[in-house]
Design a protein around this motif. Structure first.
Motif, PDB file in Angstrom:
ATOM      1  N   PHE A  51       0.747  -1.245   0.082  1.00  0.00           N
ATOM      2  CA  PHE A  51       0.034   0.055  -0.152  1.00  0.00           C
ATOM      3  C   PHE A  51       0.805   1.131  -0.004  1.00  0.00           C
ATOM      4  CE2 PHE A  51      -2.662   3.336   2.298  1.00  0.00           C
ATOM      5  CZ  PHE A  51      -3.453   3.593   1.404  1.00  0.00           C
ATOM      6  N   TYR A  52       0.726   2.101  -0.827  1.00  0.00           N
ATOM      7  CA  TYR A  52       1.428   3.472  -0.975  1.00  0.00           C
ATOM      8  C   TYR A  52       0.426   4.586  -0.706  1.00  0.00           C
ATOM      9  CZ  TYR A  52       5.014   0.620  -3.700  1.00  0.00           C
ATOM     10  OH  TYR A  52       6.103  -0.068  -4.030  1.00  0.00           O
ATOM     11  N   GLY A  53       0.570   5.186   0.387  1.00  0.00           N
ATOM     12  CA  GLY A  53      -0.209   6.022   0.726  1.00  0.00           C
ATOM     13  C   GLY A  53       0.563   7.356   1.406  1.00  0.00           C
ATOM     14  N   GLY A  54       1.681   7.702   0.511  1.00  0.00           N
ATOM     15  CA  GLY A  54       2.468   8.850   1.063  1.00  0.00           C
ATOM     16  C   GLY A  54       2.141  10.189   0.415  1.00  0.00           C
ATOM     17  N   ASN A  55       2.293  11.311   0.809  1.00  0.00           N
ATOM     18  CA  ASN A  55       2.134  12.478   0.252  1.00  0.00           C
ATOM     19  C   ASN A  55       0.689  12.817   0.064  1.00  0.00           C
ATOM     20  OD1 ASN A  55       3.091  15.037  -0.520  1.00  0.00           O
ATOM     21  ND2 ASN A  55       3.352  14.314  -2.678  1.00  0.00           N
ATOM     22  N   MET A  56      -0.181  12.619   1.190  1.00  0.00           N
ATOM     23  CA  MET A  56      -1.615  12.976   1.131  1.00  0.00           C
ATOM     24  C   MET A  56      -2.137  13.808   1.972  1.00  0.00           C
ATOM     25  SD  MET A  56      -3.342   9.230  -0.042  1.00  0.00           S
ATOM     26  CE  MET A  56      -3.069   8.473   1.346  1.00  0.00           C
ATOM     27  N   ASN A  57      -1.183  14.467   2.853  1.00  0.00           N
ATOM     28  CA  ASN A  57      -1.580  15.285   3.760  1.00  0.00           C
ATOM     29  C   ASN A  57      -2.346  14.642   4.811  1.00  0.00           C
ATOM     30  OD1 ASN A  57      -1.232  17.933   4.776  1.00  0.00           O
ATOM     31  ND2 ASN A  57      -3.387  18.681   3.864  1.00  0.00           N
ATOM     32  N   LEU A  58      -2.115  13.696   5.339  1.00  0.00           N
ATOM     33  CA  LEU A  58      -2.693  12.681   6.216  1.00  0.00           C
ATOM     34  C   LEU A  58      -2.250  13.306   7.318  1.00  0.00           C
ATOM     35  CD1 LEU A  58      -2.845   9.035   5.099  1.00  0.00           C
ATOM     36  CD2 LEU A  58      -4.677  10.548   5.256  1.00  0.00           C
ATOM     37  N   ASN A  59      -3.102  13.218   8.395  1.00  0.00           N
ATOM     38  CA  ASN A  59      -2.667  13.752   9.990  1.00  0.00           C
ATOM     39  C   ASN A  59      -3.265  12.747  10.778  1.00  0.00           C
ATOM     40  OD1 ASN A  59      -5.522  14.295  10.449  1.00  0.00           O
ATOM     41  ND2 ASN A  59      -5.286  16.445   9.744  1.00  0.00           N
ATOM     42  N   ARG A  60      -4.014  11.802  10.480  1.00  0.00           N
ATOM     43  CA  ARG A  60      -4.313  10.503  11.452  1.00  0.00           C
ATOM     44  C   ARG A  60      -4.743   9.406  10.742  1.00  0.00           C
ATOM     45  NH1 ARG A  60      -9.574   8.987  13.433  1.00  0.00           N
ATOM     46  NH2 ARG A  60      -9.214   8.120  15.484  1.00  0.00           N
ATOM     47  N   LEU A  61      -4.409   8.337  11.334  1.00  0.00           N
ATOM     48  CA  LEU A  61      -4.713   6.928  10.820  1.00  0.00           C
ATOM     49  C   LEU A  61      -5.895   6.269  11.873  1.00  0.00           C
ATOM     50  CD1 LEU A  61      -1.599   5.113   9.350  1.00  0.00           C
ATOM     51  CD2 LEU A  61      -3.441   6.000   8.085  1.00  0.00           C
ATOM     52  N   HIS A  62      -7.006   6.149  11.179  1.00  0.00           N
ATOM     53  CA  HIS A  62      -7.762   5.345  12.081  1.00  0.00           C
ATOM     54  C   HIS A  62      -7.459   3.819  12.581  1.00  0.00           C
ATOM     55  CE1 HIS A  62     -11.848   3.345  13.493  1.00  0.00           C
ATOM     56  NE2 HIS A  62     -12.226   4.859  13.775  1.00  0.00           N
ATOM     57  N   PRO A  63      -7.374   3.386  13.762  1.00  0.00           N
ATOM     58  CA  PRO A  63      -7.090   2.192  14.168  1.00  0.00           C
ATOM     59  C   PRO A  63      -7.593   1.132  13.276  1.00  0.00           C
ATOM     60  CG  PRO A  63      -7.851   3.145  16.034  1.00  0.00           C
ATOM     61  CD  PRO A  63      -8.189   4.166  14.845  1.00  0.00           C
TER      62      PRO A  63
END
Length: 961
Positions: A587-599
């Motif tokens: 899974f490539y999920g970089g550079n998306m301005n994410l600030n949190r990952l749901h558990p």
């Protein structure tokens, strides 16, 4: 300056847990990457390229098989720079500015097979330079400044097969003669050496085993072979020879080169007649491939009449400024199977030109000026590959590729095609690869509704497609790879890919796809074997924690999902976005301005082993929690570079028992503690470059472990620098003297245990004999602190109550029936009572202090039960402290029972008060109580004590009343 609690805790932790690791062979090779296990000689690689080394790094693992130290600045190599590396097979020292290697160095590599010393500053090859390399097979010495080779330099290279001396200064072919002492030499590359002549007599008089010789880019004026020294020669390259002077070609026997299969005569400075003579007179019995590139001064039509030799299979004619191909040019090329006219200026081709080359299978016309195809290929029934890329073709017709039933590869990318006729590919039943990228297609239309059962690869990137319609690809049942990236796609109809049963890779990257485009899972329906999906660089964004219809729920076989780099950030990553992806592995999920990952983000992906979350913003402590990783126990590689994390503590309870690669560079990590390292025991590679490390004892364990671990490699450890304290900022973390952090654990444990025993004895003694005094002193101190904070308040605010009533709950009936009716009912005083006025939920000790200090007086109702109560004792202690501190009459004692003075002795403070303080007694049953209430009223009205009270407060005794 106050101490940092975090650092103090780290130091204390280190004090008890420093582990001394024996310095065995470990991954401590500064700045190098070690690939493979230290005890596995088959795969162990040490990569030290581009590290700025000025000396050979040490220690090198003894079992290394591949060692790369290229692109450094080593300059000189001495014998002692290497230990014996018996397992070494490949050594790369290229581009390292080496000007000198001490004789005897190569004895350390007895089993070396490949040695690369290219692009250095070596000027000679001495007799002992290569000694000990009996098993060497490939040697690169190209791009040095070698002028001489010792006569005996190659005598020990009994297995050498390939030697590259290109780009040196040997000047004379005779200087190459020593290399022929290698008895099995088959390939010799001596291009760009400044040879002005090649005379076989100066090289050898006897036949050689050479199969390849490259003499290109030498200013030869003469190419002469007088003896049959090349009976096995397969490849001869004399391209770009001659330069501005005419080159003489002389073979005393035309059969000397009759074994050559590949001949490169590109840009040879022959007069046209001489070149024709070479092609015509030499007995090229075995010649299969001929390169005649960059012969701009010659007549191509004439040249082709002689170039197409009877057995010739491949003819390449690049960069010849050919503008037209006329009908008779290829009349004598009937045996050709591959023809390359790429990189010319061809704008017109006469269709009959191909009528004689009926065996042609590969035709390359790339990088020309063709604007139309015009049914050029109708006479090529066995054609398999056509390259028309990078031309100016703007339109295609149904007849352009008619009858090409054997075609399997067609390149049409980088043209100007704006439309695909529906019949364009109708007869290409065996087409496997079709590339249409970088054109001007606005729509695909119905071009792929015709059956192309064998088409496996279809590429249409860099066009202007905006919508994918349903059943667009219905005729491509065998398609495996579909590339639609770099278009303007914003709409995809449901079941647009429904007929692609065998599709394994779909690229939709760099389009205008939004969350609405893929809202319905039916968009991705009909692809049961899809393994890889690219959706990066689109405009997908979400604002809800969950989705009603997860878009990938039908892709149960998907293994790779790339959704990184959404242009405006993805906003939120819904907790069920990946629902249905039960086979997902990467899974490539970089550079998306994410600030949190749901558990619950990865609840549906139990097979995930690769996760890239780099270039997001996880600054908050709870941005990533350990629970995020619980559903992915197989995770092997985690990349969290540039995510602004301050700690890796979320990995402590993540249960990542298979994590072998962790990359977290360019964050704000300061301390790596022992607990974290122990929780990541399977780790093989750790990359923490460009973090803000603290250089004190809190990181001593990490440094020792990084240098000593024989399982985990801390990549580029030498690049880690200090950020704290300021005096060490910018210094290497390895400069920290960790020895000063070591302690005598046994002595520390002795001191701690001694202190513990003494403290236990002292506490036991105090509890047994002084517990009441200590308890009283504690509350007296608390009252003192509280009193200091209340003084200023009392100067500005009036009292809230007239009296605080201190009593035992056993006397609550007397308070309710007697005290309250007289004092509040008749006399109008404001009283503070436990059960009525204390603030609920607040600590009781704070309620008591507020009650006493917010009241002008404190009335204590003394009974036997009162004296036995802990809380009543605390109340009178606080009131007493206020009495002595304020020097005012603030305490009233009322005895509801007769208690002899000697019975007060256990309560020492109470007895002293009774001796010094005026008090009241409640009348016995039947006696008049009016005098009692009158005295109590007077006591409550008193603002300052009478003279005798002042005397008492000064310590003078008052006689009993």
């Amino acid at each position: 300056m106050a101490a940092n609690p975090k650092k103090l805790r780290s130091k204390l932790h280190l004090l008890f847990h420093v582990i001394f690791i024996a310095r065995v062979e470990a991954f401590s090779l500064t700045n190098c990457t070690v690939s493979g296990a230290l005890n596995d000689t088959r795969v162990l690689k040490v990569l030290c390229y581009k590290m700025g080394f000025r000396t050979v790094p040490s220690p090198i693992p003894s079992k290394v098989r591949h060692l790369d130290m290229s692109f450094n600045s080593i300059f000189q190599i001495r014998v002692g720079d290497f230990d014996d590396l018996e397992n070494l097979r490949n050594l790369n020292l290229s581009s390292s500015k080496i000007s000198w290697i001490q004789d005897g160095t190569m004895k350390h590599f007895p089993n070396l097979i490949n040695l690369n010393l290219a692009n250095n500053h070596l000027e000679s090859v001495s007799s002992d330079l290569l000694r000990g390399l009996a098993n060497l097979q490939v040697l690169r010495l190209d791009a040095n400044t070698i002028q001489s080779i010792d006569t005996y330099a190659f005598t020990g290279l009994k297995n050498l097969r390939v030697l590259n001396l290109t780009g040196n200064n040997l000047r004379q072919i005779s200087n190459v003669k020593p290399v022929l002492a290698a008895p099995r030499l088959e390939e010799l590359y001596v291009a760009k050496n400044g040879f002005d002549a090649f005379d076989s007599g100066n090289l050898s008089k006897t036949p050689l085993l050479l199969k390849t010789i490259d003499l290109s880019y030498n200013p030869l004026t003469r190419f002469q072979i007088t003896d049959n020294i090349f009976p096995n020669l397969d490849f001869l390259d004399i391209s770009y020879c001659g330069q501005d002077r005419k080159m003489l070609w002389n073979l005393t026997d035309k059969t000397f080169l009759n074994s050559v299969k590949t001949l490169n005569l590109s840009a040879v400075h022959f007069p046209e007649d001489d070149l024709i003579t070479v092609l015509q007179e030499v007995h090229w019995a075995s010649l299969l491939k001929l390169k005649l590139n960059n012969l701009k001064r010659m007549n191509v039509g004439t040249l082709l009449q002689y170039a197409c030799l009877p057995g010739l299979d491949v003819l390449r004619m690049h960069h010849n400024r050919i503008s037209n191909l006329t009908a008779d040019m290829l009349e004598r090329c009937s045996n050709l199977t591959e023809l390359d006219f790429g990189e010319n200026e061809i704008s017109q081709i006469s269709a009959p030109i191909f009528k004689e080359v009926t065996q042609l299978q590969v035709l390359r016309l790339q990088i020309n000026k063709l604007s139309r195809v015009n049914d050029l290929f109708r006479n090529l029934p066995v054609l398999k590959i056509i390259d028309l890329s990078r031309n100016r073709i703007s339109a295609l017709t149904c007849s352009d590729f008619a009858n090409l039933t054997q075609l399997n590869t067609l390149y049409l990318y980088s043209n100007r095609i704006s439309n695909l006729p529906s019949c364009i590919f109708k007869e290409m039943n065996k087409l496997e690869i079709l590339k249409l990228g970088s054109n001007k297609l606005l729509t695909i239309g119905t071009a792929f509704k015709n059956d192309l059962p064998f088409l496996k690869v279809l590429e249409i990137p860099f066009n202007k497609l905006s919508k994918i319609h349903k059943d667009t690809f219905m005729g491509l049942s065998g398609l495996q790879t579909l590339h639609l990236g770099d278009n303007q796609i914003s709409e995809i109809e449901d079941q647009a890919f429904s007929r692609l049963q065998n599709l394994t890779h779909l690229s939709l990257s760099s389009n205008r796809i939004t969350d609405k485009t893929i809202k319905d899972p039916a968009v991705f329906s009909g692809m049961p074997n899809l393994r890889s999906l690219d959706l990066f660089s689109n405009v997908i964004s979400y604002f809800h924690d969950t989705l009603k219809m997860p878009p990938f729920s039908l892709l149960s076989s998907l293994e790779i999902l790339a959704i990184h780099s959404q242009r405006h950030g993805i906003g939120k990553l819904p907790s069920n976005l990946l629902q249905g992806l039960t086979s997902l592995k990467m899974f490539y999920g970089g550079n998306m301005n994410l600030n949190r990952l749901h558990p619950n983000t990865f609840n549906s992906t139990p097979k995930l082993y690769f996760l890239d979350l780099s270039k997001n913003t996880f600054t908050a402590e709870a941005s990533i929690t350990a629970e995020v990783f619980h559903p992915v126990p197989r995770l092997t590689k985690l990349i969290i570079s540039r995510v602004q994390i301050r700690s890796l503590n979320f990995l402590l309870k993540a249960n990542l028992s298979r994590l072998s690669v962790l990359k977290a560079p360019e964050n704000t990590l300061d301390i790596i503690n022992m607990m974290l390292i122990q929780s990541l025991s399977p780790l093989k590679y750790l990359d923490l470059r460009k973090n803000t490390f603290t250089c004190d004892c809190s990181n001593a364990f990490f440094i020792n472990w990084a240098l000593s671990s024989n399982y985990t490699q801390v990549i580029y450890l030498n690049q880690y620098t200090c950020s704290y304290p300021p005096s060490l900022e910018g210094k290497s973390i390895l400069d920290l003297n960790t020895e000063s952090c070591n302690v005598n654990v046994g002595f520390v444990m002795f001191v701690c245990s001694s202190v513990l025993v003494i403290a236990t004895l002292l506490v036991s003694f105090i509890y047994q004999f002084l517990r009441w005094q200590v308890l009283y002193a504690y509350y007296l101190f608390v009252a003192f602190l509280y009193d200091s904070s209340q003084k200023k308040k009392q100067q500005q605010n009036s009292f809230k109550y007239d009296a605080f009533i201190s009593y035992n709950t056993q006397d609550e009936a007397w308070v309710a029936e007697e005290l309250l009716p007289h004092l509040e009912g008749e006399q109008g005083w404001r009283l503070c009572l436990h059960h009525r006025d204390f603030e609920l939920g607040r600590p009781i000790i704070e309620n008591i202090m507020d009650g006493i200090y917010n009241s002008r007086k404190t009335i204590c109702l003394i009974t036997y039960d009162y004296l036995m109560s802990t809380w009543c004792s605390k109340e009178i202690q606080m009131a007493t402290f206020r009495l002595f501190d304020e020097q005012k009459d603030v305490l009233i004692l009322i005895f509801l029972e007769d208690i002899p003075t000697h019975q007060l002795s256990p309560y020492h403070r109470m007895r002293q008060l009774v001796k010094k303080k005026t008090y009241l007694k409640w009348p016995k049953r039947g006696e008049d109580t009016r005098v009692f209430w009158q005295k109590l009223r007077i006591a409550l009205e008193t603002k300052e004590g009478p003279e005798e009270e002042k005397a008492l407060l000064s310590g003078q005794e008052k006689p009993d009343c």
